[in-house]
Design an enzyme around this catalytic site. Structure first.
Site, PDB file in Angstrom:
ATOM      1  NE  ARG A 180      48.532  42.886  31.994  1.00  0.00           N
ATOM      2  CZ  ARG A 180      49.449  41.923  31.851  1.00  0.00           C
ATOM      3  NH1 ARG A 180      50.289  41.666  32.849  1.00  0.00           N
ATOM      4  NH2 ARG A 180      49.522  41.210  30.750  1.00  0.00           N
ATOM      5  CB  CYS A 239      50.111  35.607  35.639  1.00  0.00           C
ATOM      6  SG  CYS A 239      51.583  34.713  35.079  1.00  0.00           S
TER       7      CYS A 239
END
Length: 282
Positions: A180, A239
């Site tokens: 990611r 995040c």
């Protein structure tokens, strides 16, 4: 004894039934938001109450926010009190295994001035492996008063992050998976990649066998390598939406390297404005 970072299943076993202890089940599934509550009702640690990430541990998202904005302190305090968390309560948070959702509750309570909170190391899986019993159904809690004492220095807005990134001192650390972070896989957010200048420290790097946190000395060695001489207070954790970043903040605290800040909006807020730059690759 007050627990402020981690607790193991054996020590938790000795706290069951203590009226000064609140056990909070934080299980959640980003792809199936109702799954955590279903799992809780099907079987949880005795006396545990459930915290829903979307409803209890975050505010509703807005047009310019990330997926999990911080709850308003008064709203969170009202929920905490209803869950049996008072100013003198020892809180134990757990989730299915790795602590990624339980760490969000750990951080929220610390952000609001409550230090007596710890995450069950290894989560529910460790509890069951240790022979811990489960009970089914909801658990009612006697309402208590929780007084929020926000610590604003522990969190950054997007504007504050942009200002920090213009200085050489800041160290932005992204807790998402390497895929990611690199932008090769993005199962949740509409834009793939990472904030330019960020470095990747996936939460899995904090864990060893059984999804338990590595020993403090090993965590400290890994984080000192990542810090490369910088003070932990210069580290900004992020995040996808400000949830799993709390896992890195917890691991830093376990390592004795506290003082880092949370970019609460994280990637899902950063990409709300298409003018903000995006980087791809490791």
């Amino acid at each position: 004894m007050e627990f402020q970072t981690l607790i193991d299943a054996g020590r938790l076993q000795k706290l069951l039934g203590n009226p000064k202890v609140a056990i909070i089940d934080c299980r959640f599934d980003l792809k199936d938001p109702a799954a955590g509550r279903r799992a809780y009702l099907a079987g949880h640690i005795p006396h545990a109450r459930h915290a829903d990430l979307d409803r209890d541990l975050a505010a509703p998202p807005g047009p310019g926010t990330g997926r999990h904005p911080l709850p308003a302190p008064d709203a969170f305090a009202a929920w905490a009190g209803s869950a049996g968390i008072g100013d003198g309560t020892q809180v134990i948070a757990y989730d299915a295994a790795d602590g990624s959702f339980a760490a969000r509750l750990w951080w929220l309570l610390r952000w609001l001035g409550h230090r007596a909170v710890a995450v069950l190391d290894g989560g529910l899986a460790a509890w069951i492996a240790g022979g811990g019993a489960l009970e089914k159904g909801p658990v009612a809690a006697a309402a208590l008063r929780f007084t929020p004492r926000p610590e604003p220095h522990s969190v950054l807005s997007t504007a504050e992050l942009e200002a920090a990134l213009r200085t050489p001192a800041a160290l932005l650390v992204d807790a998402r998976s390497p895929e990611r972070f690199a932008g090769t896989v993005e199962p949740i957010d509409p834009v793939a990649g990472h904030i330019p200048g960020a470095v990747n420290h996936p939460l899995a790097a904090n864990l060893g066998a059984g999804h338990r946190f590595l020993p403090a000395a090993e965590l400290a060695a890994r984080w000192r390598q990542r810090l490369a001489g910088k003070d932990p207070a210069q580290l900004i954790a992020m995040c996808g939406s400000g949830v799993t970043a709390c896992h890195n903040l917890l691991s830093l605290e376990v390592a004795g390297l506290g003082g880092a800040k949370l970019y609460a909006g994280s990637w899902s807020e950063w990409i709300r404005d298409p003018k903000r730059p995006v980087a791809r690759g490791a």
